[in-house]
Motif scaffolding. Structure first.
Motif, PDB file in Angstrom:
ATOM      1  N   PRO A  98       0.739  -1.694  -0.051  1.00 48.29           N
ATOM      2  CA  PRO A  98      -0.352   0.193  -0.062  1.00 48.29           C
ATOM      3  C   PRO A  98       0.606   1.154   0.267  1.00 48.29           C
ATOM      4  CG  PRO A  98      -0.540  -0.937   1.726  1.00 48.29           C
ATOM      5  CD  PRO A  98      -0.048  -1.896   1.170  1.00 48.29           C
ATOM      6  N   TRP A  99       0.277   2.277  -0.227  1.00 51.99           N
ATOM      7  CA  TRP A  99       1.306   3.580  -0.623  1.00 51.99           C
ATOM      8  C   TRP A  99       0.587   4.395   1.007  1.00 51.99           C
ATOM      9  CZ3 TRP A  99      -0.273   6.860  -5.110  1.00 51.99           C
ATOM     10  CH2 TRP A  99       0.244   6.326  -6.549  1.00 51.99           C
ATOM     11  N   PRO A 100       2.177   4.780   1.563  1.00 48.67           N
ATOM     12  CA  PRO A 100       2.579   5.305   2.799  1.00 48.67           C
ATOM     13  C   PRO A 100       1.488   6.452   2.099  1.00 48.67           C
ATOM     14  CG  PRO A 100       4.104   5.889   1.456  1.00 48.67           C
ATOM     15  CD  PRO A 100       3.429   4.779   0.379  1.00 48.67           C
ATOM     16  N   ARG A 101       0.862   6.734   3.575  1.00 48.98           N
ATOM     17  CA  ARG A 101      -0.001   8.219   3.852  1.00 48.98           C
ATOM     18  C   ARG A 101       1.095   8.906   4.698  1.00 48.98           C
ATOM     19  NH1 ARG A 101      -5.383   7.641   2.986  1.00 48.98           N
ATOM     20  NH2 ARG A 101      -6.357   5.562   3.088  1.00 48.98           N
ATOM     21  N   ARG A 102       0.291  10.138   3.442  1.00 43.28           N
ATOM     22  CA  ARG A 102       0.981  11.531   4.414  1.00 43.28           C
ATOM     23  C   ARG A 102       1.074  11.883   6.134  1.00 43.28           C
ATOM     24  NH1 ARG A 102       4.174  14.707   0.891  1.00 43.28           N
ATOM     25  NH2 ARG A 102       2.949  14.952  -1.256  1.00 43.28           N
ATOM     26  N   ILE A 103       1.359  12.466   7.149  1.00 44.01           N
ATOM     27  CA  ILE A 103       0.707  12.150   8.141  1.00 44.01           C
ATOM     28  C   ILE A 103       0.382  14.022   8.772  1.00 44.01           C
ATOM     29  CG2 ILE A 103       1.560  12.145  10.674  1.00 44.01           C
ATOM     30  CD1 ILE A 103       3.921  10.431   9.849  1.00 44.01           C
TER      31      ILE A 103
END
Length: 176
Positions: free
Chosen positions: A171-176
């Motif tokens: 999965p793509w890493p989400r922005r925090i």
């Protein structure tokens, strides 16, 4: 990627312009929500094709699959997920096929959503007649599989890149 060409039996191609709008909005939203690098260029889709605008979203982790969207003059899209999943939207665009732009935008959303959530799996298979790529794309309510031949050069490169064993993109890493 293959270019979608205008056909003499094609009228009212402007109805597909909504694909460009939908893709642009999705690319902007994905770039805001996920840790990706956005690259934009003009590229040839094939040796006899015109230059088209290409937008790539490359996740900041190499375990997640890249996305490339080409905006054709038809108007239409060529979408590539990961290494081998390619989709022409519309596939034909002629009046007889009657492709519905609204349905095509749902195909775009579903397939990109599957990539982003880690639902793309790819590998290289060796056979008697040569090597083949195999891809599977899975999302809630959606599952598809594709395969096709690879040149010897492409097969060697793919195996060097780790595709001899099945690769499931993360999965793509989400922005925090």
């Amino acid at each position: 990627m293959t270019q979608v060409r205008a056909d003499p039996h094609t009228t009212g191609t402007a109805r597909f312009a909504m694909l460009h709008d939908t893709a642009e909005a999705m690319l902007e939203s994905l770039a805001e929500r996920y840790m990706v690098e956005r690259r934009e260029s003009k590229e040839l889709l094939g040796p006899t094709e015109a230059l088209v605008r290409m937008v790539r979203l490359i996740p900041r982790t190499p375990a997640a699959g890249p996305l490339a969207v080409a905006f054709t003059d038809f108007p239409g899209l060529m979408v590539r997920l990961g290494r081998w999943w390619a989709e022409a939207l519309p596939a034909c665009g002629c009046d007889d096929c009657g492709e519905n732009p609204g349905e095509l935008t749902e195909v775009l959303r579903t397939q990109i959503g599957a990539l982003v959530e880690g639902g793309l799996w790819e590998r290289v298979r060796r056979g008697v007649g040569g090597s083949w790529f195999e891809t599977r794309l899975i999302a809630v309510g959606f599952s598809a599989r594709r395969e096709g031949p690879l040149t010897a050069r492409d097969a060697r490169e793919a195996r060097r890149s780790g595709f001899a064993a099945p690769v499931q993109w993360a999965p793509w890493p989400r922005r925090i």
